[in-house]
Enzyme design. Structure first.
Site, PDB file in Angstrom:
ATOM      1  N   ASP A  98      -7.050   4.437  -4.502  1.00 25.62           N
ATOM      2  CA  ASP A  98      -7.713   4.319  -3.199  1.00 25.62           C
ATOM      3  C   ASP A  98      -8.309   5.706  -2.955  1.00 25.62           C
ATOM      4  O   ASP A  98      -8.514   6.470  -3.924  1.00 25.62           O
ATOM      5  CB  ASP A  98      -6.708   3.901  -2.097  1.00 25.62           C
ATOM      6  CG  ASP A  98      -7.381   3.538  -0.776  1.00 25.62           C
ATOM      7  OD1 ASP A  98      -7.910   2.425  -0.674  1.00 25.62           O
ATOM      8  OD2 ASP A  98      -7.397   4.367   0.151  1.00 25.62           O
ATOM      9  N   LYS A 148       0.863  -1.186   0.000  1.00 24.18           N
ATOM     10  CA  LYS A 148       0.000   0.000   0.000  1.00 24.18           C
ATOM     11  C   LYS A 148       0.894   1.228   0.000  1.00 24.18           C
ATOM     12  O   LYS A 148       2.041   1.162   0.438  1.00 24.18           O
ATOM     13  CB  LYS A 148      -0.891  -0.002   1.250  1.00 24.18           C
ATOM     14  CG  LYS A 148      -2.105   0.893   1.159  1.00 24.18           C
ATOM     15  CD  LYS A 148      -3.264   0.244   0.435  1.00 24.18           C
ATOM     16  CE  LYS A 148      -4.409   1.210   0.242  1.00 24.18           C
ATOM     17  NZ  LYS A 148      -5.606   0.544  -0.310  1.00 24.18           N
TER      18      LYS A 148
END
Ligand code: NDP
Length: 485
Positions: free
Chosen positions: A200, A160
């Protein structure tokens, strides 16, 4: 002395560390820890080694505490120190991003990429641009991503990244200058077989476009290094819809286990971004009634549910114009509750059958959970990552509410990202129906995996435990197979 608070106790961590009392727990020679003691000692070490990373601690506690039954049954995981290894990222990249605004003023932000675990494939996970981003948040997201990606059945490791850059109110040119400078550093750490980021919060089609264009310019190769790409330059059909649609397919499996479906159910959705938009669309198609949307400024109530015109207005306002949800409420004369969460609004206005959090972490606390159970909620499906606090989750479970955990329920997005990678490698594109059908099958498999492991380890219906164990054993076994790195 440096003090860290854990579980209401004050622990003088430095002192303990110096005495080497944190790990391993002191035991008689030859005496083995049980699963619970092993988990507790690793959680304590994670907190000591990563102070001020509350969200990371929360994610680690949530996962590890559910693994006790498998650790008791399979001593190999303790022997190979899998918990110590799986909670430590393989690599963490932190970098400076300097960019110029439209008035020529310079700004400095922090960029990061956490490459958490590559046991079953290249690192895979989104990029988040939001002012709240810090290492603890990106680590919680990267840690969750390891298990989520394993559950999809596709060969993807966990990672991430993101930045504390705030895209709100920025011009297209400012977004482009920021993303170019972000990629000027990130490019050297990623690649189609190394690490494949996606979007995201705050990173949608526009940002992925600028990031991809910059990467291509630097490396001089057109390759599948990012997912969520535009359709005519390597993107997959259904990728924008995948997280919201996938979570709704997962919800259908949850409801099916109780002999019911979405028809006539009142569904409170939070957020109004990518996940919320397509969750709302699919819920409505399947007969549910969406009663709320929200954004960081407040919540909108939909007394008559969602229709095409309202959906298009939400999509255009949030996805295209990057504007305020309140404008949609005003346009359609819908009640607007400034500063209120979707749960408060939905519970105040009537019964809530399903809660579908799709905005951000910790957006359902214990109070919200109580509001929802009082309003009759029968199922909670997590579209966002870690939207429920641990005590909210316990409240739902103690009250017999079906609980669909994020790493299972919202895995549809990364699953279709995996399908995008496959299409890029094969240099072909599947039809909308093909991708949607594969997505549905993957979500059914994810549900079944969670249900199977919950049953196997003695708590049928506990999808949180079952999904955590299902994802964990796949990654842990791969780590053991590949040696002790
Ligand atoms: P978007 O940026 O498209 O939308 C986010 C939405 O949440 C917006 O409505 C935003 O409001 C709201 N929001 C964000 N932060 C806060 C906050 N601190 N308080 C209140 N509201 C907030 O993001 P996505 O829809 O892509 O992501 C939503 C969630 O789903 C995240 O948890 C993400 O990690 C998760 N997720 C996303 C996937 C994907 O494929 N996109 C895949 C799996 C999980 P505003 O517009 O005012 O900022």
């Amino acid at each position: 002395m440096f003090i860290i608070r854990t579980n209401m106790r004050t622990v003088p961590v430095e002192e303990k560390r110096q005495k080497n009392e944190i790990l391993p727990v002191k035991r008689q020679k030859g005496e083995k820890m049980n699963g619970k003691e092993y988990v507790e000692s690793v959680i304590e070490t994670v907190k000591a080694k990563n102070p001020s990373q509350a969200e990371f601690h929360q994610a680690v506690e949530e996962v590890l505490n559910t693994l006790v039954p498998v650790l008791d049954k399979e001593p190999k995981y303790m022997k190979h120190k899998i918990l110590e290894r799986i909670t430590e990222p393989e690599r963490q990249v932190l970098f400076r991003v300097t960019w110029e605004d439209d008035n020529g003023e310079l700004h400095v932000n922090r960029g990061m990429r956490i490459e958490f675990n590559s046991a079953i494939g290249p690192y895979k996970g989104g990029l988040r641009f939001h002012p709240t981003v810090n290492i603890g948040i990106i680590k919680f997201l990267g840690f969750e991503q390891i298990f989520k990606n394993a559950l999809t059945g596709l060969p993807m490791g966990g990672g991430k990244g993101g930045s504390d850059f705030d895209p709100h109110g920025k011009s297209d040119a400012e977004i482009r200058r920021f993303t170019e400078n972000f990629m000027m550093e990130l490019y050297r750490h990623i690649g189609p077989d190394t690490d494949v980021p996606a979007g995201d919060i705050g990173v949608g089609g526009r940002e992925i476009g600028y990031l991809f264009g910059t990467y291509k310019k630097i490396v001089d190769r057109f390759e599948g290094v990012l997912t969520g790409k535009g359709l005519n330059w390597g993107g997959s059909l259904i990728r924008p819809e995948a997280t919201g649609y996938g979570a709704t397919y997962y919800l259908m499996e949850m409801l099916k286990s109780k002999g019911t479906d979405l028809k006539g159910k009142r569904v409170a959705i939070s957020g109004s971004g990518n996940v919320a938009q397509f969750a709302a669309e699919k819920v409505t198609q399947l007969g549910g009634r969406v009663v709320t949307f929200s954004d960081s400024r407040g919540s909108m109530y939909l007394p008559d549910g969602l229709n095409d015109d309202i959906w298009k207005a939400v999509y255009e306002t949030k996805a295209i114009k990057h504007g305020k949800l309140q404008e949609v409420a005003e346009k359609f004369n819908l009640p607007w509750y400034a500063g209120k969460k979707a749960w408060e609004v939905a519970a105040k206005e009537g019964q809530v059958d399903v809660a579908f959090p799709s905005a951000t972490q910790n957006e359902i606390d214990l109070n919200d959970a109580k509001l929802l159970t009082n309003a009759g909620v029968m199922a909670v499906v997590e579209g966002a990552n870690m939207p429920s606090t641990l005590d909210a989750i316990h409240h739902f479970m103690d009250n017999g509410v079906l609980f669909g955990p994020a790493k299972a329920a919202n895995a549809g997005g990364v699953a279709v990202s995996g399908l995008e990678m496959s299409q890029n490698s094969m240099r072909l594109a599947w039809t909308r129906e093909e991708v949607d059908q594969k997505l549905q099958q993957i979500m059914v498999n994810i549900y079944n995996t969670g249900a199977k492991y919950a049953e196997k380890y003695g708590d049928p219906g506990d999808l949180l435990m079952g999904s955590n164990i299902g994802g964990f054993v796949k990654v842990a076994d791969a780590m053991i197979d590949q040696g002790n790195y």
